[in-house]
Design an enzyme around this catalytic site. Sequence first.
Site, PDB file in Angstrom:
ATOM      1  N   LYS A   1       0.829  -1.216   0.000  1.00  0.00           N
ATOM      2  CA  LYS A   1       0.000   0.000   0.000  1.00  0.00           C
ATOM      3  C   LYS A   1       0.862   1.264   0.000  1.00  0.00           C
ATOM      4  O   LYS A   1       0.664   2.152  -0.817  1.00  0.00           O
ATOM      5  CB  LYS A   1      -0.901   0.015   1.242  1.00  0.00           C
ATOM      6  CG  LYS A   1      -1.554   1.362   1.491  1.00  0.00           C
ATOM      7  CD  LYS A   1      -2.463   1.360   2.696  1.00  0.00           C
ATOM      8  CE  LYS A   1      -1.808   1.703   4.016  1.00  0.00           C
ATOM      9  NZ  LYS A   1      -1.592   3.132   4.275  1.00  0.00           N
ATOM     10  N   ASN A   2       1.834   1.332   0.912  1.00  0.00           N
ATOM     11  CA  ASN A   2       2.565   2.594   1.069  1.00  0.00           C
ATOM     12  C   ASN A   2       3.614   2.816  -0.020  1.00  0.00           C
ATOM     13  O   ASN A   2       4.249   3.872  -0.070  1.00  0.00           O
ATOM     14  CB  ASN A   2       3.171   2.691   2.467  1.00  0.00           C
ATOM     15  CG  ASN A   2       2.091   2.930   3.515  1.00  0.00           C
ATOM     16  OD1 ASN A   2       0.957   3.268   3.177  1.00  0.00           O
ATOM     17  ND2 ASN A   2       2.438   2.737   4.774  1.00  0.00           N
TER      18      ASN A   2
ATOM     19  N   CYS B   1      -5.257  13.288  12.502  1.00  0.00           N
ATOM     20  CA  CYS B   1      -6.018  12.074  12.242  1.00  0.00           C
ATOM     21  C   CYS B   1      -5.991  11.234  13.501  1.00  0.00           C
ATOM     22  O   CYS B   1      -5.391  11.631  14.503  1.00  0.00           O
ATOM     23  CB  CYS B   1      -5.472  11.326  11.041  1.00  0.00           C
ATOM     24  SG  CYS B   1      -3.941  10.510  11.368  1.00  0.00           S
TER      25      CYS B   1
ATOM     26  N   ARG C   1       0.102  14.892  13.012  1.00  0.00           N
ATOM     27  CA  ARG C   1       0.686  14.688  11.679  1.00  0.00           C
ATOM     28  C   ARG C   1       0.825  15.960  10.823  1.00  0.00           C
ATOM     29  O   ARG C   1       0.165  16.126   9.799  1.00  0.00           O
ATOM     30  CB  ARG C   1      -0.093  13.609  10.935  1.00  0.00           C
ATOM     31  CG  ARG C   1      -0.077  12.300  11.685  1.00  0.00           C
ATOM     32  CD  ARG C   1      -0.811  11.212  10.968  1.00  0.00           C
ATOM     33  NE  ARG C   1      -0.036  10.572   9.936  1.00  0.00           N
ATOM     34  CZ  ARG C   1      -0.505   9.579   9.175  1.00  0.00           C
ATOM     35  NH1 ARG C   1      -1.717   9.158   9.328  1.00  0.00           N
ATOM     36  NH2 ARG C   1       0.257   9.027   8.259  1.00  0.00           N
TER      37      ARG C   1
ATOM     38  N   ASP D   1       4.072   0.683  12.126  1.00  0.00           N
ATOM     39  CA  ASP D   1       2.920  -0.009  11.533  1.00  0.00           C
ATOM     40  C   ASP D   1       2.810  -1.471  11.975  1.00  0.00           C
ATOM     41  O   ASP D   1       1.845  -2.149  11.618  1.00  0.00           O
ATOM     42  CB  ASP D   1       2.982   0.072   9.991  1.00  0.00           C
ATOM     43  CG  ASP D   1       2.754   1.484   9.495  1.00  0.00           C
ATOM     44  OD1 ASP D   1       2.256   2.325  10.264  1.00  0.00           O
ATOM     45  OD2 ASP D   1       3.082   1.762   8.319  1.00  0.00           O
TER      46      ASP D   1
ATOM     47  N   ARG E   1      -8.827  -0.115   3.912  1.00  0.00           N
ATOM     48  CA  ARG E   1      -7.878   0.860   3.374  1.00  0.00           C
ATOM     49  C   ARG E   1      -6.545   0.200   3.075  1.00  0.00           C
ATOM     50  O   ARG E   1      -5.837   0.630   2.163  1.00  0.00           O
ATOM     51  CB  ARG E   1      -7.631   1.985   4.391  1.00  0.00           C
ATOM     52  CG  ARG E   1      -8.845   2.826   4.644  1.00  0.00           C
ATOM     53  CD  ARG E   1      -8.458   4.028   5.444  1.00  0.00           C
ATOM     54  NE  ARG E   1      -7.299   4.683   4.840  1.00  0.00           N
ATOM     55  CZ  ARG E   1      -6.531   5.547   5.443  1.00  0.00           C
ATOM     56  NH1 ARG E   1      -6.767   5.870   6.694  1.00  0.00           N
ATOM     57  NH2 ARG E   1      -5.519   6.105   4.813  1.00  0.00           N
TER      58      ARG E   1
HETATM   59  N1  EPU Z   1       6.288  14.853  10.769  1.00  0.00           N
HETATM   60  C1  EPU Z   1       6.494  16.177  11.059  1.00  0.00           C
HETATM   61  N2  EPU Z   1       6.448  17.081  10.024  1.00  0.00           N
HETATM   62  C2  EPU Z   1       6.223  16.704   8.742  1.00  0.00           C
HETATM   63  C3  EPU Z   1       6.017  15.337   8.448  1.00  0.00           C
HETATM   64  C4  EPU Z   1       6.058  14.427   9.501  1.00  0.00           C
HETATM   65  O1  EPU Z   1       6.690  16.556  12.208  1.00  0.00           O
HETATM   66  O2  EPU Z   1       6.184  17.575   7.849  1.00  0.00           O
HETATM   67  C5  EPU Z   1       6.331  13.863  11.858  1.00  0.00           C
HETATM   68  C6  EPU Z   1       5.013  13.123  12.065  1.00  0.00           C
HETATM   69  O3  EPU Z   1       4.097  13.864  12.837  1.00  0.00           O
HETATM   70  C7  EPU Z   1       5.455  11.840  12.727  1.00  0.00           C
HETATM   71  C8  EPU Z   1       6.826  11.597  12.082  1.00  0.00           C
HETATM   72  O4  EPU Z   1       7.206  12.828  11.500  1.00  0.00           O
HETATM   73  O5  EPU Z   1       5.622  12.038  14.086  1.00  0.00           O
HETATM   74  C9  EPU Z   1       6.855  10.535  11.027  1.00  0.00           C
HETATM   75  O6  EPU Z   1       5.755  10.680  10.138  1.00  0.00           O
HETATM   76  P1  EPU Z   1       5.875  10.395   8.575  1.00  0.00           P
HETATM   77  O7  EPU Z   1       5.798  11.687   7.857  1.00  0.00           O
HETATM   78  O8  EPU Z   1       7.020   9.498   8.304  1.00  0.00           O
HETATM   79  O9  EPU Z   1       4.518   9.597   8.333  1.00  0.00           O
HETATM   80  P2  EPU Z   1       3.693   9.625   6.985  1.00  0.00           P
HETATM   81  O10 EPU Z   1       4.592   9.820   5.852  1.00  0.00           O
HETATM   82  O11 EPU Z   1       2.528  10.547   7.141  1.00  0.00           O
HETATM   83  C10 EPU Z   1       3.907   7.085   6.422  1.00  0.00           C
HETATM   84  C11 EPU Z   1       2.969   5.940   6.196  1.00  0.00           C
HETATM   85  C12 EPU Z   1       2.357   5.545   7.533  1.00  0.00           C
HETATM   86  C13 EPU Z   1       3.493   5.125   8.468  1.00  0.00           C
HETATM   87  C14 EPU Z   1       4.492   6.289   8.618  1.00  0.00           C
HETATM   88  C15 EPU Z   1       5.699   5.939   9.454  1.00  0.00           C
HETATM   89  C16 EPU Z   1       2.211   6.318   3.937  1.00  0.00           C
HETATM   90  C17 EPU Z   1       1.124   6.685   3.009  1.00  0.00           C
HETATM   91  N3  EPU Z   1       1.942   6.361   5.251  1.00  0.00           N
HETATM   92  O12 EPU Z   1       3.133   8.142   6.964  1.00  0.00           O
HETATM   93  O13 EPU Z   1       1.515   4.423   7.279  1.00  0.00           O
HETATM   94  O14 EPU Z   1       2.965   4.806   9.728  1.00  0.00           O
HETATM   95  O15 EPU Z   1       4.946   6.695   7.314  1.00  0.00           O
HETATM   96  O16 EPU Z   1       6.365   4.862   8.917  1.00  0.00           O
HETATM   97  O17 EPU Z   1       3.308   5.964   3.504  1.00  0.00           O
HETATM   98  C18 EPU Z   1      -0.225   2.926   7.748  1.00  0.00           C
HETATM   99  O18 EPU Z   1       0.069   2.329   6.698  1.00  0.00           O
HETATM  100  O19 EPU Z   1      -1.036   2.459   8.602  1.00  0.00           O
HETATM  101  C19 EPU Z   1       0.372   4.234   8.019  1.00  0.00           C
HETATM  102  C20 EPU Z   1      -0.131   5.080   8.910  1.00  0.00           C
END
Ligand code: EPU
Length: 419
Positions: free
Chosen positions: A22-23, A117, A122, A306, A398
């Site tokens: 998915k990701n 969320c 996030r 995850d 999802r």
């Molecule tokens: N963060 C910031 N600022 C930003 C972006 C992120 O502070 O601009 C923080 C977030 O709040 C969090 C940390 O950085 O504390 C890491 O978040 P990240 O941005 O890596 O998460 P994401 O990209 O929104 C993806 C996956 C998630 C998975 C996380 C961590 C996708 C579509 N989603 O989310 O997947 O948990 O990386 O590995 O790739 C899931 O599949 O259930 C899921 C939630």
Amino acid sequence: MDRLHIQGGVPLSGELEISGAKNAVLPIIVGSLLADSPVTLTNIPHLRDVTTSIELLATIGAAITVDERLSLEIDPRTIHRFEVPYELVKTMRASILVLGPLLSKYGEARVSLPGGCAIGSRPVNIHLDGLRAMGADIQVEKGFIVARADRLQGAHIYMNVVTVTGTENLLMAAVLAKGVTILENAAREPEVNDLANFLNAMGAHIEGIGSSTLRITGVEKLHGVNYRVIPDRIEAGTYLAAAVVTQGDVTLRRVEPTHLESVLLKFEESGAMLDVGDDWIRCDMRGRTIKPVNIVTMPYPAFPTDMQAQFLVMNTLAKGVAHVKETIFENRFMHVPELMRMGANISIDGNVAITQGVDRLVGAQVMATDLRASASLILAGIAAEGETIINRVYHIDRGYERIEEKLSRVGANIQRLAS
Ligand code: EPU
């Protein structure tokens, strides 16, 4: 709203095929818009987030064909709108991924700002700061991120938090930018690497894939490609956990074991007997006792957030005490009160969940709150004595392809009740 009905207590046995990740597939679908000719994607999982991504590209004007084996052809040449509405972003936060590629290819993008969320606040500050460093003008107007740029310029960007979609967004912006971009402290998740490999197959020039420093030399254009998405390591880990909690014997096919190294080590620590081949993993837990495992979630290659909820369920049935520390998202223990309704003994201290293993869980009516929490409740349900009913099951659709069919195939007694 659909519910899942589970009669627990059956040890799972047999083989399962793992679907596309998915990701990885979400950024790759969005990244297709960067090409100047059609892209064909295979190993596409049948998931609600994939449907939402297809809808997103269709909304901006791409022509999309889905064949019956779920390969996707995306023709980006007809894209003519650069706005992604709130309805899409609220259904799927990953819609924010369209910002970088739209901006670098078309010079403009309007994307609804994602809110918080279920699992945390996030923010997307790192996505926006990175694009600004590449010369974009970014304003937030009436709940929308409004971004403009003549042509993005390469930049040296240090991301002070490791972010998966943040790295992906900036990567997709940089491939068509003028000059060299260096992304430091980049996420190294296999899904980020899959996107980078996909972009390179389209003619991008990305070096350092798999490391925390990515060096991207911008190119003038990208071409269409035929690309196969990697297997889903979290789906794989979830089914291994299903074998553990039911004390079963399950073999996964079409999996990439190298993407699961930290997770497999923890499975071994939990007492599971693993046998690992090139593209398969067997987990035999028959007659074995679950041992408690301490976990700290961290960016790849450490233990993934995850998989936290699934290991927490294993720990609820282990002999002894375990600590699970969640460092990525601030609100990712929503499964805990539901698991306690099934007889689990868990206490929370800040971002640590402490489990004292019990001999058995008992079926109950529970409520799914987010994707991985839902997976953990299913695991608890198939392990528990008696009947479990999981409400709000749409979360699971999802990210898990036909989970009730796959689990039934290895012997679980699980049905979807449409309401
Ligand atoms: N963060 C910031 N600022 C930003 C972006 C992120 O502070 O601009 C923080 C977030 O709040 C969090 C940390 O950085 O504390 C890491 O978040 P990240 O941005 O890596 O998460 P994401 O990209 O929104 C993806 C996956 C998630 C998975 C996380 C961590 C996708 C579509 N989603 O989310 O997947 O948990 O990386 O590995 O790739 C899931 O599949 O259930 C899921 C939630």
